[in-house]
Scaffold this motif. Structure first.
Motif, PDB file in Angstrom:
ATOM      1  N   SER A 207       5.564 128.892 101.409  1.00 16.37           N
ATOM      2  CA  SER A 207       6.726 129.034 100.528  1.00 16.37           C
ATOM      3  C   SER A 207       8.006 128.578 101.206  1.00 16.37           C
ATOM      4  O   SER A 207       8.878 127.993 100.565  1.00 16.37           O
ATOM      5  N   VAL A 208       8.117 128.842 102.515  1.00 13.66           N
ATOM      6  CA  VAL A 208       9.290 128.391 103.266  1.00 13.66           C
ATOM      7  C   VAL A 208       9.341 126.867 103.281  1.00 13.66           C
ATOM      8  O   VAL A 208      10.396 126.265 103.059  1.00 13.66           O
ATOM      9  N   ILE A 209       8.203 126.255 103.532  1.00 14.81           N
ATOM     10  CA  ILE A 209       8.144 124.792 103.584  1.00 14.81           C
ATOM     11  C   ILE A 209       8.474 124.185 102.221  1.00 14.81           C
ATOM     12  O   ILE A 209       9.179 123.178 102.130  1.00 14.81           O
ATOM     13  N   GLU A 210       7.981 124.823 101.160  1.00 16.61           N
ATOM     14  CA  GLU A 210       8.246 124.320  99.815  1.00 16.61           C
ATOM     15  C   GLU A 210       9.659 124.647  99.346  1.00 16.61           C
ATOM     16  O   GLU A 210      10.096 124.129  98.325  1.00 16.61           O
ATOM     17  N   GLY A 211      10.358 125.542 100.061  1.00 12.98           N
ATOM     18  CA  GLY A 211      11.724 125.900  99.684  1.00 12.98           C
ATOM     19  C   GLY A 211      11.805 126.975  98.628  1.00 12.98           C
ATOM     20  O   GLY A 211      12.840 127.128  97.970  1.00 12.98           O
ATOM     21  N   ASP A 212      10.734 127.739  98.423  1.00 11.52           N
ATOM     22  CA  ASP A 212      10.713 128.782  97.400  1.00 11.52           C
ATOM     23  C   ASP A 212      11.343 130.091  97.857  1.00 11.52           C
ATOM     24  O   ASP A 212      11.599 130.960  97.038  1.00 11.52           O
ATOM     25  N   ILE A 213      11.561 130.258  99.151  1.00 13.55           N
ATOM     26  CA  ILE A 213      12.120 131.506  99.677  1.00 13.55           C
ATOM     27  C   ILE A 213      13.559 131.261 100.091  1.00 13.55           C
ATOM     28  O   ILE A 213      13.868 130.291 100.779  1.00 13.55           O
ATOM     29  N   ASP A 214      14.429 132.162  99.655  1.00  6.57           N
ATOM     30  CA  ASP A 214      15.842 132.049  99.996  1.00  6.57           C
ATOM     31  C   ASP A 214      16.159 132.694 101.338  1.00  6.57           C
ATOM     32  O   ASP A 214      17.070 132.279 102.029  1.00  6.57           O
ATOM     33  N   ASN A 215      15.420 133.726 101.713  1.00  8.79           N
ATOM     34  CA  ASN A 215      15.701 134.471 102.937  1.00  8.79           C
ATOM     35  C   ASN A 215      14.715 134.043 104.022  1.00  8.79           C
ATOM     36  O   ASN A 215      13.669 134.656 104.213  1.00  8.79           O
ATOM     37  N   TYR A 216      15.063 132.991 104.743  1.00  8.59           N
ATOM     38  CA  TYR A 216      14.181 132.458 105.779  1.00  8.59           C
ATOM     39  C   TYR A 216      14.042 133.411 106.957  1.00  8.59           C
ATOM     40  O   TYR A 216      12.998 133.479 107.589  1.00  8.59           O
ATOM     41  N   HIS A 217      15.091 134.150 107.244  1.00  9.11           N
ATOM     42  CA  HIS A 217      15.091 135.048 108.393  1.00  9.11           C
ATOM     43  C   HIS A 217      13.984 136.093 108.265  1.00  9.11           C
ATOM     44  O   HIS A 217      13.190 136.288 109.189  1.00  9.11           O
ATOM     45  N   ASN A 218      13.916 136.766 107.127  1.00  6.06           N
ATOM     46  CA  ASN A 218      12.878 137.789 106.927  1.00  6.06           C
ATOM     47  C   ASN A 218      11.485 137.181 106.917  1.00  6.06           C
ATOM     48  O   ASN A 218      10.520 137.792 107.394  1.00  6.06           O
ATOM     49  N   ALA A 219      11.363 135.980 106.374  1.00  2.00           N
ATOM     50  CA  ALA A 219      10.053 135.318 106.359  1.00  2.00           C
ATOM     51  C   ALA A 219       9.582 135.021 107.771  1.00  2.00           C
ATOM     52  O   ALA A 219       8.423 135.273 108.117  1.00  2.00           O
ATOM     53  N   LEU A 220      10.466 134.523 108.608  1.00  2.00           N
ATOM     54  CA  LEU A 220      10.076 134.211 109.981  1.00  2.00           C
ATOM     55  C   LEU A 220       9.811 135.473 110.800  1.00  2.00           C
ATOM     56  O   LEU A 220       8.933 135.471 111.665  1.00  2.00           O
ATOM     57  N   ILE A 221      10.534 136.544 110.521  1.00  2.00           N
ATOM     58  CA  ILE A 221      10.251 137.816 111.195  1.00  2.00           C
ATOM     59  C   ILE A 221       8.855 138.309 110.819  1.00  2.00           C
ATOM     60  O   ILE A 221       8.098 138.773 111.674  1.00  2.00           O
ATOM     61  N   ALA A 222       8.494 138.206 109.555  1.00  2.00           N
ATOM     62  CA  ALA A 222       7.164 138.633 109.104  1.00  2.00           C
ATOM     63  C   ALA A 222       6.071 137.822 109.788  1.00  2.00           C
ATOM     64  O   ALA A 222       5.058 138.375 110.236  1.00  2.00           O
ATOM     65  N   VAL A 223       6.267 136.524 109.907  1.00  2.00           N
ATOM     66  CA  VAL A 223       5.278 135.672 110.568  1.00  2.00           C
ATOM     67  C   VAL A 223       5.189 136.031 112.049  1.00  2.00           C
ATOM     68  O   VAL A 223       4.098 136.080 112.625  1.00  2.00           O
ATOM     69  N   GLU A 224       6.315 136.305 112.687  1.00  2.00           N
ATOM     70  CA  GLU A 224       6.316 136.668 114.108  1.00  2.00           C
ATOM     71  C   GLU A 224       5.594 137.997 114.340  1.00  2.00           C
ATOM     72  O   GLU A 224       4.898 138.168 115.344  1.00  2.00           O
TER      73      GLU A 224
END
Length: 94
Positions: free
Chosen positions: A49-66
């Motif tokens: 979703s980050v790559i496709e640009g569907d998520i506005d909050n990249y910070h929380n997405a990257l924290i979840a992946v980490e």
């Protein structure tokens, strides 16, 4: 398409233990690994979703992946220690 970040998806794995601290069964020992697999799948969806640009909050997405990556490192460390212990027991002379 707007995907919302769900913080509950990345909660730590849980296990169920009996009153005396012993595990209910071998399957309950594998439950955290299954949960980690589910979280890995969810983190892959988040990154997609980050790559496709569907998520506005990249910070929380990257924290979840980490968080998932750190849990993988923890399980890998535990697996390595369990295997080392097993090897030591196998090599004991009776």
């Amino acid at each position: 398409m707007n995907i919302q970040f769900n913080p509950n998806v990345m909660s730590p794995p849980t296990t169920s233990f009996g009153k005396d601290g012993s595990s209910d069964s071998f399957a309950s020992l594998l439950k955290p690994i299954d949960q980690l697999n589910e979280k890995d799948t969810a983190s892959k969806e988040i990154m997609k979703s980050v790559i496709e640009g569907d998520i506005d909050n990249y910070h929380n997405a990257l924290i979840a992946v980490e968080k998932v990556e750190q849990q993988f490192r923890l399980y890998d460390s535990i697996r390595t220690n369990v295997l080392d212990g097993y090897k030591q027991i196998i090599n004991m002379q009776i």
